[in-house]
Enzyme design. Structure first.
Site, PDB file in Angstrom:
ATOM      1  N   GLU A 177       0.707  -1.260   0.010  1.00 15.75           N
ATOM      2  CA  GLU A 177       0.018   0.046  -0.149  1.00 15.75           C
ATOM      3  C   GLU A 177       0.917   1.179   0.070  1.00 15.75           C
ATOM      4  O   GLU A 177       1.824   1.134   0.772  1.00 15.75           O
ATOM      5  CB  GLU A 177      -1.049  -0.033   1.056  1.00 15.75           C
ATOM      6  CG  GLU A 177      -1.795   0.941   1.417  1.00 15.75           C
ATOM      7  CD  GLU A 177      -2.800   0.784   2.450  1.00 15.75           C
ATOM      8  OE1 GLU A 177      -3.378  -0.397   2.295  1.00 15.75           O
ATOM      9  OE2 GLU A 177      -3.249   1.898   3.321  1.00 15.75           O
ATOM     10  N   HIS A 201      -8.376   3.388  -3.196  1.00 13.29           N
ATOM     11  CA  HIS A 201      -8.995   3.617  -2.029  1.00 13.29           C
ATOM     12  C   HIS A 201     -10.039   4.532  -2.236  1.00 13.29           C
ATOM     13  O   HIS A 201      -9.809   5.605  -2.883  1.00 13.29           O
ATOM     14  CB  HIS A 201      -8.298   4.036  -0.593  1.00 13.29           C
ATOM     15  CG  HIS A 201      -7.521   2.566  -0.320  1.00 13.29           C
ATOM     16  ND1 HIS A 201      -6.893   2.683   1.010  1.00 13.29           N
ATOM     17  CD2 HIS A 201      -7.037   1.628  -0.858  1.00 13.29           C
ATOM     18  CE1 HIS A 201      -5.935   1.890   0.987  1.00 13.29           C
ATOM     19  NE2 HIS A 201      -6.285   0.889  -0.125  1.00 13.29           N
ATOM     20  N   ARG A 255     -14.923   4.154   4.900  1.00 12.45           N
ATOM     21  CA  ARG A 255     -15.615   5.398   5.388  1.00 12.45           C
ATOM     22  C   ARG A 255     -14.488   6.663   5.311  1.00 12.45           C
ATOM     23  O   ARG A 255     -15.095   7.875   4.888  1.00 12.45           O
ATOM     24  CB  ARG A 255     -16.141   5.355   6.944  1.00 12.45           C
ATOM     25  CG  ARG A 255     -16.990   6.381   7.199  1.00 12.45           C
ATOM     26  CD  ARG A 255     -17.152   6.373   8.672  1.00 12.45           C
ATOM     27  NE  ARG A 255     -16.343   6.803   9.351  1.00 12.45           N
ATOM     28  CZ  ARG A 255     -15.893   6.646  10.756  1.00 12.45           C
ATOM     29  NH1 ARG A 255     -17.012   6.444  11.533  1.00 12.45           N
ATOM     30  NH2 ARG A 255     -14.690   7.039  11.181  1.00 12.45           N
ATOM     31  N   GLY A 256     -13.388   6.575   5.772  1.00 15.78           N
ATOM     32  CA  GLY A 256     -12.429   7.325   5.869  1.00 15.78           C
ATOM     33  C   GLY A 256     -12.536   8.066   7.412  1.00 15.78           C
ATOM     34  O   GLY A 256     -13.551   7.950   8.213  1.00 15.78           O
ATOM     35  N   ALA A 287     -19.149   2.909   5.395  1.00 19.40           N
ATOM     36  CA  ALA A 287     -18.456   2.216   4.411  1.00 19.40           C
ATOM     37  C   ALA A 287     -19.631   1.415   3.507  1.00 19.40           C
ATOM     38  O   ALA A 287     -19.584   1.037   2.290  1.00 19.40           O
ATOM     39  CB  ALA A 287     -17.561   1.441   4.747  1.00 19.40           C
TER      40      ALA A 287
END
Ligand code: FAD
Length: 317
Positions: A18, A94, A124-125, A144
């Site tokens: 990532e 993402h 969701r963040g 999410a």
């Protein structure tokens, strides 16, 4: 290829990474510099994180101060396409709820669809730095799971405007986040797991976990997921420790514990090199045990820094 296809075809544990988009003003080369040293380990896919807008205080023409919104790391869609083209590797941008209306989400997903990117991680963040709780966009998603629903609808050819004639369905493989040590806002681990199951029931095809350093917590989490009927692949998130700052900030930012034996070694560290040595040794032992338990993939949070990830990968692959 879809992430889920990689898992189906794999004969052994896969390697994935990532990365963060570069800060505004940096070149794409800074991203490639973080990936190049890891290419020999053949990442099955590369995730690209999304970073929310931030408020800055700016002085106006008349000397007044005002809050302005800015984004320091824009460009997830473009970076994902650039990585895919350069390395011929699958990318997983993402997609977050925060800061997006449903229409903006739809448009971002269409851009990805047109670019041939068919994997997304739906999140969701986090809340903005000066917000105590998560505040969705007035026309956006709160959880999410709602984002998963929107993506699944697009996969069925259902767009926000239901009058579109012969809509072209998208074909996204959807991943979601899971938390072996519980999401920090959840009432308890069981409720968190039920909401995780909801995301899977709606159409998420695999789970990537938050970073953790204690494999026992991951194994218990997987057992609990299986008990409640979550059957999709669960990918452990691995954070290679490499700086003194990590010791201070990771438990606060990611709500993860350092097990006692790891903490005892970290306390002896005087420099970043010391932390890298401890992080490498711990990471190798952690990954070897996870491989013994047949995890589908080891997902490394490189944050654009490859050195410790590379040392761990050398020790396990
Ligand atoms: P959700 O699944 O929506 O859960 C959020 C909270 O709400 C949990 O406590 C859950 O138990 C609860 N909940 C869920 N549904 C309901 C419901 N219906 N009713 C009541 N409560 C509910 N953040 C970024 O900003 N950008 C990134 O790129 C990013 N990448 C990440 C990658 C991974 C692998 C992980 C693990 C996290 C990542 N994050 C990222 C952080 C993530 O956005 C935060 O942890 C966020 O606070 C929660 O996101 P989620 O998708 O797990 O939310």
């Amino acid at each position: 290829m879809k992430v889920i296809e990689h898992f189906k075809r794999a004969e052994s544990t896969l390697f994935s990474i990532e990365i963060l988009p570069p800060v505004k003003g940096s070149s794409i080369q800074s991203v490639f510099n973080g990936i190049d040293p890891l290419v020999e380990f053949k990442p099955a896919f590369v995730d690209v994180t999304y970073h929310r807008e931030e408020y800055l205080i700016r002085k106006g023409r008349n000397g007044e101060y005002r809050k302005v919104l800015t984004r320091k790391r824009p460009g997830t869609v473009g970076i994902s396409a650039a990585i895919k083209n350069r390395y011929n590797v699958d990318t997983v941008p993402h997609i977050i709820c925060g800061g997006f209306s449903k229409e903006e989400t739809e448009n971002a997903l269409l851009d990805l669809h047109f670019l041939g990117i068919d994997n997304v991680l739906a999140l969701r963040g986090d809340s903005l730095k000066d917000e105590r709780v998560f505040v969705p966009d007035p026309d956006g998603h709160y959880f999410a799971s709602e984002l998963v629903e929107q993506i699944v609808s697009m996969n069925k050819g259902k767009y926000l405007d239901d009058k579109i004639v012969k809509p072209d369905p998208t074909d996204f493989c959807i991943g979601v986040a899971g938390y072996p040590e519980k999401h920090f806002e959840a009432e308890n681990l069981n409720s968190d797991l039920q909401f995780l199951k909801h995301k899977v029931d709606l159409g998420a095809e695999y789970i990537v976990t938050q970073m953790f350093f204690d494999n026992t917590k991951f194994f218990q989490f997987v057992d609990k997921c299986r008990e409640i009927g979550i059957t999709v692949p669960i990918v452990p998130g691995i954070k290679p420790l490499s700086t003194l700052k990590h010791i201070e900030i990771l438990p606060k930012l990611f709500y993860t514990d350092f097990p006692e034996p790891l903490m005892a070694e970290l306390k002896k560290c005087k420099s970043n090199d010391d932390v890298k040595a401890v992080g490498t040794e711990w990471g190798i032992a952690q990954c070897r045990e996870l491989i013994e338990h047949n995890v589908p993939c080891l997902h490394f949070y490189t944050m654009g820094k490859s050195e410790t990830t590379r040392r761990i990968a050398e020790g396990v692959f």
